[in-house]
Design an enzyme around this catalytic site. Structure first.
Site, PDB file in Angstrom:
ATOM      1  N   HIS A   1       2.363  70.567  39.461  1.00  0.00           N
ATOM      2  CA  HIS A   1       3.498  69.849  39.547  1.00  0.00           C
ATOM      3  C   HIS A   1       4.041  69.733  38.499  1.00  0.00           C
ATOM      4  O   HIS A   1       3.200  69.786  37.129  1.00  0.00           O
ATOM      5  CB  HIS A   1       3.409  68.399  40.234  1.00  0.00           C
ATOM      6  CG  HIS A   1       2.705  68.247  41.550  1.00  0.00           C
ATOM      7  ND1 HIS A   1       3.168  68.774  42.684  1.00  0.00           N
ATOM      8  CD2 HIS A   1       1.430  67.676  41.718  1.00  0.00           C
ATOM      9  CE1 HIS A   1       2.514  68.481  43.708  1.00  0.00           C
ATOM     10  NE2 HIS A   1       1.466  67.743  43.375  1.00  0.00           N
TER      11      HIS A   1
ATOM     12  N   CYS B   1      -2.279  62.743  43.349  1.00  0.00           N
ATOM     13  CA  CYS B   1      -2.083  63.464  41.943  1.00  0.00           C
ATOM     14  C   CYS B   1      -0.948  62.974  41.458  1.00  0.00           C
ATOM     15  O   CYS B   1      -1.067  62.799  39.969  1.00  0.00           O
ATOM     16  CB  CYS B   1      -2.251  64.955  42.425  1.00  0.00           C
ATOM     17  SG  CYS B   1      -1.000  65.435  43.751  1.00  0.00           S
TER      18      CYS B   1
END
Ligand code: NAD
Length: 338
Positions: free
Chosen positions: A220, A140
């Site tokens: 994130h 990711c």
């Protein structure tokens, strides 16, 4: 119609299955599931053919009313391509199974780069996977960085990229992960492993990364500084580059989106499945240019950004479409950049 088997039906696998189902040129042949749990029931209720990843647990599936379509071996034999979304390290163990059946496979970012010939990002290196039998969709974070860096690299050149990654402690279903009340350098050594992972996509790129883990499951967040080789013609030129990218979303100031929580709220209000955000989310106000130094902050939804990349990787491996055509069809069918 390409028949896609999904081996490993967890956070990534179930999202990839739904994304594949939305495509006009591929179909979900079935999903291999290891545990007879609520996720398995969800797969059966979604009308996916369920295959047992572990034959010893087949009775458990029958006990909760799931009729198995076969074993993972059957799924691999019957599929044109496999998306392996098993936990980190299991994909490499599964590769001999795919080789035995001569079935091309796509692995995920938790695997070492050596698991496949190509580390794949649809924006940066689609064509490199066109002749491959095995590709690894990068993690990711690496996906988010590759999408962000690709247009800068092509337009201005990059002398050096420096990124601090503030990483979510775990996914919402990972009840045992943490930290629960701390901010943890992770890894404490510098540079972190993320930079070398980006170099599996951009081998010549000079990039250093630092990682921290914080108590959130949301997203994130990357604080990015890129020293460009050529000075852009003002910050608006950079903004235009980002705006032209289908999987980079610039968050406008008026939106009042001040964090990952409001971003997820926005995604749920927009009716996104599971509240998924497939795009990088760059805070518009954070885009700052000082000479050749570019700064900005972006949020990455770890559960979602690799999903369209897996769909594109299927097309690259099977030769269905070229990169721009595939990305555009994936975007249209999922509702990206509309
Ligand atoms: P997960 O734990 O949510 O799902 C994995 C699934 O595979 C589970 O359902 C598990 O029961 C099943 N499984 C375990 N062993 C198996 C086996 N031998 N055969 C078949 N199925 C098996 O994991 P995830 O978060 O979906 O991660 C999968 C891969 O994707 C990893 O490589 C991970 O690094 C990568 N990835 C995860 C994220 C994320 O944030 N969750 C983001 C990008 C990439």
């Amino acid at each position: 119609m390409i028949r896609v088997g999904i081996n490993g039906y967890g956070t990534i696998g179930k999202r990839v299955a739904d994304a594949v189902r939305a495509q006009p040129d591929m179909t979900v042949h079935g999903v291999a599931k290891r545990s007879p749990d609520y996720v398995a029931v969800g797969a059966a209720e979604a009308d996916y053919a369920v295959y047992a990843a572990d034959a010893d647990r087949a009775d458990g599936f029958r006990e909760i009313g799931i009729d198995l379509a076969g074993t993972v071996d059957d799924l691999v034999a019957e599929s044109d391509v496999i998306v392996d979304a098993t936990p980190s390290g299991i994909g490499a163990e599964n590769r001999p199974l795919y080789e035995r059946h001569d079935t091309p496979a796509i692995f995920q970012g938790g695997e070492d780069a050596t698991v496949a010939e190509v580390s794949f990002n649809a924006r940066a290196n689609f064509a490199e996977a066109e002749d491959a039998d095995y590709a690894r969709v990068v993690s990711c974070n690496t996906t988010g960085l590759s999408r962000f860096l690709a247009p800068l690299h092509e337009t201005y050149g990059i002398d050096k990229a420096r990124v601090t990654l503030v990483r979510r402690g775990g996914d919402p279903d990972q009840t045992g992960r943490g930290p629960i009340n701390d901010t943890v350098p992770d890894p404490v050594s510098i540079p972190s492993h993320h930079g070398p992972d980006v170099q599996t996509v951009f081998p010549e790129l000079d990039i250093d990364t630092i990682g921290l883990k914080v108590p959130t499951t949301m997203m994130h967040v990357h604080a990015v500084n890129v020293s460009l080789a050529e000075e852009p013609d003002g910050v608006d030129d950079v903004r235009d580059q980002f705006r032209a990218e289908d999987r980079l979303l610039t968050i406008p100031e008026y939106a009042g989106i001040d964090g990952a929580g409001t971003l997820k709220d926005f995604a749920m209000d927009a009716g996104r499945p599971r509240g998924d955000i497939w795009e990088n989310c760059i805070w518009g106000e954070s885009i700052t240019l000082q000479g050749r130094d570019l700064y900005c902050m972006q949020a990455i939804h770890q559960e979602a950004d690799v999903v369209p990349e897996n769909v594109d990787a299927i097309r690259a491996l099977t030769g269905l479409l070229d990169g721009p055509e595939s990305r555009s069809l994936t975007n249209e069918t999922l509702g990206i950049d509309l």
